[in-house]
Design an enzyme around this catalytic site. Structure first.
Site, PDB file in Angstrom:
ATOM      1  CB  SER A 308      -0.961  -0.036   1.194  1.00  0.00           C
ATOM      2  OG  SER A 308      -1.947   0.949   1.088  1.00  0.00           O
ATOM      3  CG  ASP A 319       7.421   5.239 -11.866  1.00  0.00           C
ATOM      4  OD1 ASP A 319       8.023   4.155 -12.011  1.00  0.00           O
ATOM      5  OD2 ASP A 319       6.181   5.348 -11.979  1.00  0.00           O
ATOM      6  CE  LYS A 333      -5.107  -2.391   1.031  1.00  0.00           C
ATOM      7  NZ  LYS A 333      -5.222  -0.979   0.596  1.00  0.00           N
TER       8      LYS A 333
END
Length: 436
Positions: A308, A319, A333
């Site tokens: 999460s 990224d 998740k």
């Protein structure tokens, strides 16, 4: 509009007559409004499924009339609502008053239990991660352990909230758990003693001079503030030359806290965005220019217990090419739950959106793949042929005893192969940087 109720008995008709007005009042009008121009294009899902409601009323009546034990209407309706939510996904749930209060306590960082985050996978109750310095972590429970039974109660037919309720209890009381570990055929038995779980989400220390370690065990409302203070304390004596951000076995927590942690290391660009059916579930978070960490070389540790909010941080840093992600694949998740209080003191936990990394990756059921895969393990120093060293010569000068904390850190790095490799990578990055 005229509704006909056919095919059910009189008690069911009375129940249906009560249910239908409530259903119509609770659903927005456009779901029912049809014009002659658009009626032909309406999907079957755009209208209330009256046949299914009739079937529901008939099932309700037959349970009331024929079940082996008498069941009151309130219990039947409560169970129906639980089933309606539990069938959506593993994270949506109907919360009675006790469960709703328990969830609120856990998000405030203090509750009575064994210190474990759990979830459902393929109908099985599974350990997501044990929380640091709790009975669960000290007993040796691991991420992806399957919980077969709790105090002798099989978990196969329990909802997630029912399982959590069973594990909560008075401090000092014992809890027996049957655990099935991957690769084993027979469950292990664990007896744990409940404690008041006061989880401190941020810890820090120096691995070596100039190399910091920042551990975040979960994301609470003050986590980003505490992490900022920790970075300042580690850099007080000398600037940091590298940092290990440890998100292993971090089950997640508050979304805004995850954004705040990522913002400590990013000075621009997107961190995370969410998308759902409703406009108010679409959110986007970007980094601010105030970045206390500067361009410190960064290694982020993750594993199968990183879930999460932890995956939000790892995905954003990956990224944005701000750090190197090391370890093993994360949990996967990628959904957002909202806690919705109801007027009777109870509540809903409902999945309302999915979140995405800056490059548009959905983590749901995929997880974050590390840049450098390093499995969990322990370093073993191989014995080699005997070589004569200065310390073997008669009359050699003795060195001062190494500080105890340095010895303890060396032993810790031997026990934690992933952390040792993260430190080695940071040193290598600095060597390469100095040679440019």
């Amino acid at each position: 509009m005229t509704l006909s109720v056919i095919g059910v008995s009189a008690p069911a008709k009375r129940f249906l007559a009560t249910l239908l007005p409530i259903a119509f009042l609770s659903v927005p009008l456009p779901l029912f409004a049809q014009s002659s121009a658009s009626g032909a294009n309406q999907n079957a899902g755009d209208t209330l499924p009256l046949e299914e409601i009739q079937t529901f009323a008939e099932v309700f009546e037959r349970i009331k009339r024929a079940y082996v034990e008498e069941v009151d209407d309130r219990t039947l309706l409560r169970n129906a609502m639980r089933g309606m939510l539990s069938e959506l996904d593993p994270h949506s749930a109907y919360l009675d008053e006790e469960e709703f209060q328990s969830l609120r306590e856990s998000t405030q960082g203090e509750f009575g239990g064994i210190g474990i985050e759990v979830g459902m996978e393929d109908g099985q109750l599974m350990v997501i991660t044990p929380i640091d310095d709790t009975p669960a972590s000290r007993a040796g429970l691991l991420s992806r352990d399957i919980i077969v039974a709790i105090d002798g109660t099989p978990t196969a037919n329990l909802s997630l909230q029912e399982a959590v309720t069973l594990m909560r209890g008075e401090p000092e009381s014992e809890l027996r758990m049957s655990i099935l570990r991957s690769g084993e055929d027979t469950p292990r038995e664990f007896i744990l003693k409940r404690e008041i779980i006061r989880s401190e989400s941020v810890k820090h220390e120096l691995l070596e001079s100039g190399y910091g370690y920042l551990r975040i065990s979960q994301f609470q409302s003050r986590t980003a503030e505490q992490a900022r203070d920790a970075l300042a304390m580690m850099a007080r004596e000398q600037p940091l030359e590298g940092l290990v951000l440890d998100l292993r076995n971090n089950p997640g927590g508050v979304l805004q806290a995850a954004v705040g942690i990522a913002d400590l290391f990013l000075d621009q660009g997107l961190i995370v965005y969410t998308e759902g059916r409703l406009s108010d579930t679409a959110m986007s978070f970007s980094a601010s220019s105030n970045t206390p960490s500067g361009d410190i070389p960064l290694v982020v540790l993750i594993n199968g217990g990183s879930a999460s909010a932890a995956e939000i941080v790892a995905g954003a840093l990956q990224d944005q090419r701000r750090g190197i992600i090391m370890g093993t694949d994360s949990f996967g998740k990628g959904s957002v739950q909202q806690i919705m209080p109801l007027g009777n003191g109870e509540g809903l936990k409902l999945t309302t959106a999915l979140y995405y990394t800056p490059n548009g990756r959905s983590i749901q059921a995929q997880g974050i793949e590390p840049d450098v895969e390093v499995v969990r393990g322990r370093l073993e120093v191989a014995e080699s042929r005997r070589e004569i060293r200065e310390a073997d010569l008669d009359g050699h000068l003795s060195a001062q005893q190494a500080p105890r904390d340095r010895q303890e850190m060396a032993e810790r790095l031997l026990d934690d192969y992933q952390l040792s490799e993260a430190l080695n990578l940071l040193k290598a990055l600095n060597v390469v940087d100095r040679r440019r």
